[in-house]
Design a protein around this motif. Structure first.
Motif, mmCIF file in Angstrom:
data_model
loop_
_atom_site.group_PDB
_atom_site.id
_atom_site.type_symbol
_atom_site.label_atom_id
_atom_site.label_comp_id
_atom_site.label_asym_id
_atom_site.label_seq_id
_atom_site.Cartn_x
_atom_site.Cartn_y
_atom_site.Cartn_z
ATOM 1 N N PHE A 233 0.838 -1.201 0.000
ATOM 2 C CA PHE A 233 0.000 0.000 0.000
ATOM 3 C C PHE A 233 0.873 1.251 0.000
ATOM 4 O O PHE A 233 0.652 2.181 -0.788
ATOM 5 C CB PHE A 233 -0.909 -0.018 1.232
ATOM 6 N N VAL A 234 1.869 1.283 0.875
ATOM 7 C CA VAL A 234 2.770 2.433 0.968
ATOM 8 C C VAL A 234 3.502 2.649 -0.355
ATOM 9 O O VAL A 234 3.578 3.776 -0.869
ATOM 10 C CB VAL A 234 3.768 2.246 2.124
ATOM 11 N N ASP A 235 4.025 1.583 -0.927
ATOM 12 C CA ASP A 235 4.764 1.700 -2.185
ATOM 13 C C ASP A 235 3.844 2.198 -3.304
ATOM 14 O O ASP A 235 4.250 3.055 -4.107
ATOM 15 C CB ASP A 235 5.365 0.356 -2.571
ATOM 16 N N ALA A 236 2.637 1.660 -3.369
ATOM 17 C CA ALA A 236 1.712 2.055 -4.428
ATOM 18 C C ALA A 236 1.288 3.508 -4.280
ATOM 19 O O ALA A 236 1.038 4.191 -5.285
ATOM 20 C CB ALA A 236 0.480 1.142 -4.415
ATOM 21 N N TYR A 237 1.256 3.993 -3.054
ATOM 22 C CA TYR A 237 0.882 5.393 -2.830
ATOM 23 C C TYR A 237 2.032 6.338 -3.171
ATOM 24 O O TYR A 237 1.830 7.536 -3.328
ATOM 25 C CB TYR A 237 0.429 5.598 -1.380
ATOM 26 N N GLY A 238 3.228 5.819 -3.269
ATOM 27 C CA GLY A 238 4.363 6.668 -3.614
ATOM 28 C C GLY A 238 5.440 6.711 -2.555
ATOM 29 O O GLY A 238 6.354 7.544 -2.629
ATOM 30 N N GLY A 239 5.333 5.825 -1.548
ATOM 31 C CA GLY A 239 6.381 5.733 -0.542
ATOM 32 C C GLY A 239 6.102 6.460 0.755
ATOM 33 O O GLY A 239 6.892 6.354 1.697
ATOM 34 N N TYR A 240 4.990 7.186 0.844
ATOM 35 C CA TYR A 240 4.683 7.927 2.065
ATOM 36 C C TYR A 240 3.976 7.004 3.049
ATOM 37 O O TYR A 240 2.869 6.506 2.772
ATOM 38 C CB TYR A 240 3.804 9.131 1.735
ATOM 39 N N ASP A 241 4.567 6.791 4.204
ATOM 40 C CA ASP A 241 4.002 5.940 5.249
ATOM 41 C C ASP A 241 3.434 6.831 6.346
ATOM 42 O O ASP A 241 4.176 7.462 7.106
ATOM 43 C CB ASP A 241 5.088 5.019 5.815
ATOM 44 N N VAL A 242 2.112 6.866 6.448
ATOM 45 C CA VAL A 242 1.461 7.777 7.396
ATOM 46 C C VAL A 242 1.781 7.420 8.843
ATOM 47 O O VAL A 242 1.702 8.288 9.730
ATOM 48 C CB VAL A 242 -0.068 7.797 7.151
ATOM 49 N N THR A 243 2.174 6.173 9.102
ATOM 50 C CA THR A 243 2.488 5.800 10.483
ATOM 51 C C THR A 243 3.747 6.494 10.985
ATOM 52 O O THR A 243 4.003 6.526 12.196
ATOM 53 C CB THR A 243 2.650 4.278 10.638
ATOM 54 N N HIS A 244 4.552 7.053 10.073
ATOM 55 C CA HIS A 244 5.745 7.806 10.472
ATOM 56 C C HIS A 244 5.471 9.294 10.626
ATOM 57 O O HIS A 244 6.366 10.036 11.048
ATOM 58 C CB HIS A 244 6.865 7.607 9.432
ATOM 59 N N TRP A 245 4.274 9.724 10.293
ATOM 60 C CA TRP A 245 3.891 11.135 10.437
ATOM 61 C C TRP A 245 3.639 11.444 11.915
ATOM 62 O O TRP A 245 3.003 10.654 12.619
ATOM 63 C CB TRP A 245 2.632 11.392 9.604
ATOM 64 N N PRO A 246 4.131 12.570 12.443
ATOM 65 C CA PRO A 246 3.978 12.854 13.879
ATOM 66 C C PRO A 246 2.521 12.885 14.359
ATOM 67 O O PRO A 246 2.262 12.594 15.531
ATOM 68 C CB PRO A 246 4.638 14.230 14.029
ATOM 69 N N GLY A 247 1.583 13.220 13.476
ATOM 70 C CA GLY A 247 0.185 13.286 13.892
ATOM 71 C C GLY A 247 -0.576 11.995 13.722
ATOM 72 O O GLY A 247 -1.798 11.961 13.930
ATOM 73 N N TYR A 248 0.136 10.912 13.385
ATOM 74 C CA TYR A 248 -0.549 9.658 13.080
ATOM 75 C C TYR A 248 -1.451 9.195 14.208
ATOM 76 O O TYR A 248 -2.619 8.860 13.997
ATOM 77 C CB TYR A 248 0.458 8.556 12.743
ATOM 78 N N ARG A 249 -0.927 9.186 15.432
ATOM 79 C CA ARG A 249 -1.706 8.628 16.530
ATOM 80 C C ARG A 249 -2.965 9.447 16.807
ATOM 81 O O ARG A 249 -4.000 8.898 17.190
ATOM 82 C CB ARG A 249 -0.843 8.526 17.786
ATOM 83 N N VAL A 250 -2.888 10.749 16.572
ATOM 84 C CA VAL A 250 -4.073 11.596 16.786
ATOM 85 C C VAL A 250 -5.183 11.175 15.837
ATOM 86 O O VAL A 250 -6.326 10.920 16.244
ATOM 87 C CB VAL A 250 -3.731 13.082 16.581
ATOM 88 N N LEU A 251 -4.858 11.072 14.545
ATOM 89 C CA LEU A 251 -5.871 10.696 13.573
ATOM 90 C C LEU A 251 -6.328 9.253 13.760
ATOM 91 O O LEU A 251 -7.511 8.937 13.586
ATOM 92 C CB LEU A 251 -5.351 10.909 12.148
#
Length: 297
Positions: A233-251
């Protein structure tokens, strides 16, 4: 009202709308009885019954379908020969072309579609609303009759905490077109092999991360998909992994709270939903270790 009463009410709306639109609804089969009632009708037609007073939303869904298809994203198509929406007791009914024999998309297929969707320029001939993650979330908590007052108090306090944490997030630099309910069941693959987008009522403008959260949570908190599937999923989206985003746990916490609120919204009428809501609340309160198992409603 009992669950059977709910179904009868939706069926009555369907039958009246079908008569107004000169559509054969004999032998209609319920596909879904959720926030929208959805029926499969003869002749390859699907009827979608909206919530009361949601006529404008139904109109926008029809326009979104046309707009996405024009922009190269295959999307469920309305039946063009029928004037739409059909209004019955303030509930809009829209008529769609059946997608036969479809399967849910793979994580990679979902990632590719979202990557394309998020690059679109919003339409200019009609407005997409801003995504509102807290809409309809507090009310089921307040009105539920099947939970303890201790759970209700905790949920309302958690709701306030989540709103504060969300308000503290940095504003996105580039809000984008988003689906708003991006999971594998809302991108289906028919025999033609072209993934097709369903459920357009939450298409809006907002953080791209909202469309990445559901499948990320499926991976991190529920283990519904494997490490390899999530990486696909991450690769198909272009490499962006939302779990590494600082706001991930909030969302992620907000998304899981929304799923609890959905169960609570049905708990007063269905014992199975009340039991599931109780389990989901226990999970949020830390009484059940992850990975969690939540049953679909």
């Amino acid at each position: 009202m009992s669950q059977s009463g709910q179904r009868a009410n939706a069926s009555e709306v369907l039958n009246r709308a079908a008569k107004l639109s000169n559509i054969d609804a004999e032998g209609a089969v319920t596909i879904r009885d959720g926030s929208h009632a959805i029926f499969e009708l003869p002749n390859g037609i699907v009827a979608r019954i909206g919530k009361p007073h949601s006529y404008r939303t139904a109109e926008r869904e029809l326009r979104i379908s046309q707009w996405l298809n024009r922009n190269g994203i295959a999307t469920v198509e309305a039946v063009n020969s029928i004037p739409q929406p059909t209004l019955v007791d303030e509930r809009p009914v829209t008529w769609w072309t059946l997608i036969p024999d479809h399967r849910p998309s793979t994580p990679a297929e979902l990632g590719r579609m979202l990557r394309r969707l998020h690059t679109l320029t919003p339409p200019t001939d009609f407005a997409l609303p801003p995504y509102a993650p807290f809409d309809g979330v507090r009310e089921p908590v307040e009105s539920a009759t099947t939970i303890t007052e201790a759970d209700r108090s905790w949920l309302l306090a958690q709701y306030a905490r989540l709103r504060q944490r969300y308000d503290e997030l940095d504003e996105p630099s580039q809000p984008c077109v988003m689906h708003g309910d991006a999971w594998q069941g809302n991108l289906v693959v028919p025999p033609s092999g072209e993934p097709t987008v369903l459920d357009l009522d939450k298409v809006s403008v907002g953080r791209r991360e909202w469309d990445l959260i559901q499948i990320a949570v499926d991976h991190t908190d529920f283990h519904r998909i494997t490490d390899d599937e999530y990486q696909g999923f991450v690769d198909a989206y272009g490499g962006y992994d939302v779990t590494h985003w600082p706001g991930y746990r909030v969302l992620a916490d907000i998304q899981e709270f929304r799923w609890v609120a959905f169960a609570l919204g049905r708990s007063n009428k269905r014992q199975s939903a009340a039991t599931e809501a109780e389990h989901r609340i226990a999970c949020l309160r830390g009484l059940v270790p992850k990975p969690w198992t939540w049953r679909a409603l």
